[in-house]
Design a protein around this motif. Sequence first.
Motif, PDB file in Angstrom:
ATOM      1  N   ILE A  68       0.844  -1.184   0.000  1.00  0.00           N
ATOM      2  CA  ILE A  68       0.000   0.000   0.000  1.00  0.00           C
ATOM      3  C   ILE A  68       0.879   1.233   0.000  1.00  0.00           C
ATOM      4  CG2 ILE A  68      -1.858  -1.176   1.226  1.00  0.00           C
ATOM      5  CD1 ILE A  68      -1.015   0.229   3.740  1.00  0.00           C
ATOM      6  N   SER A  69       0.333   2.349  -0.448  1.00  0.00           N
ATOM      7  CA  SER A  69       1.141   3.552  -0.621  1.00  0.00           C
ATOM      8  C   SER A  69       0.916   4.575   0.479  1.00  0.00           C
ATOM      9  CB  SER A  69       0.822   4.195  -1.978  1.00  0.00           C
ATOM     10  OG  SER A  69      -0.549   4.515  -2.058  1.00  0.00           O
ATOM     11  N   ALA A  70       0.081   4.292   1.447  1.00  0.00           N
ATOM     12  CA  ALA A  70      -0.156   5.215   2.555  1.00  0.00           C
ATOM     13  C   ALA A  70      -0.746   4.425   3.711  1.00  0.00           C
ATOM     14  CB  ALA A  70      -1.092   6.337   2.133  1.00  0.00           C
ATOM     15  N   GLY A  71      -0.903   5.100   4.842  1.00  0.00           N
ATOM     16  CA  GLY A  71      -1.444   4.446   6.022  1.00  0.00           C
ATOM     17  C   GLY A  71      -0.397   4.402   7.108  1.00  0.00           C
ATOM     18  N   THR A  72      -0.515   3.445   8.011  1.00  0.00           N
ATOM     19  CA  THR A  72       0.415   3.288   9.118  1.00  0.00           C
ATOM     20  C   THR A  72       1.204   2.002   8.956  1.00  0.00           C
ATOM     21  OG1 THR A  72      -1.148   2.059  10.496  1.00  0.00           O
ATOM     22  CG2 THR A  72      -1.228   4.480  10.625  1.00  0.00           C
ATOM     23  N   VAL A  73       2.253   1.857   9.756  1.00  0.00           N
ATOM     24  CA  VAL A  73       3.059   0.641   9.712  1.00  0.00           C
ATOM     25  C   VAL A  73       2.192  -0.581   9.967  1.00  0.00           C
ATOM     26  CG1 VAL A  73       4.930  -0.606  10.850  1.00  0.00           C
ATOM     27  CG2 VAL A  73       5.169   1.836  10.366  1.00  0.00           C
ATOM     28  N   ASN A  74       1.305  -0.486  10.957  1.00  0.00           N
ATOM     29  CA  ASN A  74       0.466  -1.632  11.330  1.00  0.00           C
ATOM     30  C   ASN A  74      -0.422  -2.107  10.195  1.00  0.00           C
ATOM     31  OD1 ASN A  74       1.518  -0.545  13.693  1.00  0.00           O
ATOM     32  ND2 ASN A  74      -0.182  -1.254  14.936  1.00  0.00           N
ATOM     33  N   GLU A  75      -0.691  -1.232   9.227  1.00  0.00           N
ATOM     34  CA  GLU A  75      -1.587  -1.581   8.135  1.00  0.00           C
ATOM     35  C   GLU A  75      -0.881  -2.192   6.935  1.00  0.00           C
ATOM     36  OE1 GLU A  75      -4.985   1.877   8.810  1.00  0.00           O
ATOM     37  OE2 GLU A  75      -3.187   2.342   7.634  1.00  0.00           O
ATOM     38  N   THR A  76       0.427  -2.229   6.932  1.00  0.00           N
ATOM     39  CA  THR A  76       1.139  -2.792   5.786  1.00  0.00           C
ATOM     40  C   THR A  76       1.092  -4.311   5.834  1.00  0.00           C
ATOM     41  OG1 THR A  76       3.263  -2.801   6.942  1.00  0.00           O
ATOM     42  CG2 THR A  76       2.699  -0.818   5.692  1.00  0.00           C
ATOM     43  N   SER A  77       1.005  -4.902   4.673  1.00  0.00           N
ATOM     44  CA  SER A  77       0.931  -6.354   4.605  1.00  0.00           C
ATOM     45  C   SER A  77       2.221  -7.001   5.092  1.00  0.00           C
ATOM     46  CB  SER A  77       0.630  -6.805   3.168  1.00  0.00           C
ATOM     47  OG  SER A  77       1.635  -6.356   2.287  1.00  0.00           O
ATOM     48  N   GLY A  78       3.343  -6.353   4.827  1.00  0.00           N
ATOM     49  CA  GLY A  78       4.606  -6.916   5.288  1.00  0.00           C
ATOM     50  C   GLY A  78       4.674  -7.012   6.798  1.00  0.00           C
ATOM     51  N   TYR A  79       4.281  -5.935   7.491  1.00  0.00           N
ATOM     52  CA  TYR A  79       4.302  -5.941   8.949  1.00  0.00           C
ATOM     53  C   TYR A  79       3.323  -6.974   9.501  1.00  0.00           C
ATOM     54  CZ  TYR A  79       3.641  -4.387  13.762  1.00  0.00           C
ATOM     55  OH  TYR A  79       3.543  -4.345  15.123  1.00  0.00           O
ATOM     56  N   GLN A  80       2.130  -7.042   8.945  1.00  0.00           N
ATOM     57  CA  GLN A  80       1.126  -7.991   9.421  1.00  0.00           C
ATOM     58  C   GLN A  80       1.602  -9.425   9.260  1.00  0.00           C
ATOM     59  OE1 GLN A  80      -2.386  -6.931   7.222  1.00  0.00           O
ATOM     60  NE2 GLN A  80      -2.738  -5.059   8.401  1.00  0.00           N
ATOM     61  N   THR A  81       2.256  -9.708   8.123  1.00  0.00           N
ATOM     62  CA  THR A  81       2.760 -11.059   7.894  1.00  0.00           C
ATOM     63  C   THR A  81       3.865 -11.402   8.883  1.00  0.00           C
ATOM     64  OG1 THR A  81       2.219 -10.945   5.543  1.00  0.00           O
ATOM     65  CG2 THR A  81       3.827 -12.595   6.207  1.00  0.00           C
ATOM     66  N   CYS A  82       4.756 -10.439   9.140  1.00  0.00           N
ATOM     67  CA  CYS A  82       5.845 -10.693  10.075  1.00  0.00           C
ATOM     68  C   CYS A  82       5.334 -10.926  11.490  1.00  0.00           C
ATOM     69  CB  CYS A  82       6.817  -9.517  10.046  1.00  0.00           C
ATOM     70  SG  CYS A  82       7.929  -9.517   8.633  1.00  0.00           S
ATOM     71  N   ILE A  83       4.353 -10.153  11.912  1.00  0.00           N
ATOM     72  CA  ILE A  83       3.790 -10.326  13.248  1.00  0.00           C
ATOM     73  C   ILE A  83       3.103 -11.682  13.365  1.00  0.00           C
ATOM     74  CG2 ILE A  83       1.943  -9.506  14.778  1.00  0.00           C
ATOM     75  CD1 ILE A  83       4.501  -7.881  14.985  1.00  0.00           C
ATOM     76  N   ALA A  84       2.484 -12.127  12.276  1.00  0.00           N
ATOM     77  CA  ALA A  84       1.780 -13.415  12.304  1.00  0.00           C
ATOM     78  C   ALA A  84       2.749 -14.590  12.285  1.00  0.00           C
ATOM     79  CB  ALA A  84       0.830 -13.508  11.117  1.00  0.00           C
ATOM     80  N   THR A  85       3.865 -14.442  11.599  1.00  0.00           N
ATOM     81  CA  THR A  85       4.843 -15.538  11.484  1.00  0.00           C
ATOM     82  C   THR A  85       6.250 -15.003  11.745  1.00  0.00           C
ATOM     83  OG1 THR A  85       4.991 -15.144   9.095  1.00  0.00           O
ATOM     84  CG2 THR A  85       3.438 -16.857   9.845  1.00  0.00           C
ATOM     85  N   PRO A  86       6.542 -14.612  12.965  1.00  0.00           N
ATOM     86  CA  PRO A  86       7.817 -13.937  13.252  1.00  0.00           C
ATOM     87  C   PRO A  86       9.046 -14.796  13.003  1.00  0.00           C
ATOM     88  CG  PRO A  86       6.644 -14.482  15.283  1.00  0.00           C
ATOM     89  CD  PRO A  86       5.695 -14.731  14.163  1.00  0.00           C
TER      90      PRO A  86
END
Length: 241
Positions: free
Chosen positions: A15-33
């Motif tokens: 995505i091109s805007a928003g917050t860190v928590n909303e990025t797919s990369g961050y969400q994936t990392c938190i789910a599978t650290p």
Amino acid sequence: MVGLVMMMVLFVGSISAGTVNETSGYQTCIATPASCTRLNVRIRSLTGTLPTELGTLTSLTWLAFDINRLTGTVPSELGALTRLTHLNLRDNQLTSTVPSTLGALTRLTWLELQENQLTGTVPSELGALTTIRKLWFWDNQLTGTLPLEFAALTRVTGLLVCNNPGLCGDIPAGVTPDVQSGWGCPTALVGTLLGSDCPTSPPTASPSMSPTVAPSSSPTEPTFTPTSVSGDQPLKDNWFR
């Protein structure tokens, strides 16, 4: 191959805007650290702050949130990411001090914190980063001197600290300053000095103290020993500009 490509896309973000928590990369990392080794979300116009939960992603070797619009602090929790070799938070609007916990990242070879609004002094703990090669702090509001502990950073091939009006003093012996002028640091100003001397406040007279007469056993003139001096000397302004 398909799985590898998908993994890279998730880590970079989509995505091109928003917050860190909303990025797919961050969400994936938190789910599978355990399987998250690279989180690279750059040039996405992200706002908000860096989540402290980043400190739980202890498998990371590469973390980059550069060229966004992030505010707030550099989380001290990043000091738990002891596998990191690259940390890039450049070109945001971060306003905290540089956390001393970054000194625990002893595998770092690249640290970019330039082009923020970081304040305070450079922590001496960063002298433990003996594998560091690039250490870039330019364009912040850092003050004081570079720690003497930086003398241990003998592998540094690029040290850029210019455009921090409050930094002064010597670059510790053994550290190679980056003399390229293409990064906003004029060659003539990067050298071995940030400013030949650090500004010092002149001593001021104490109202409770006054010249005293030293006792004398012979009929000679009394000896006056001043215990304070006037503070009318102008401040030396040798800060690096």
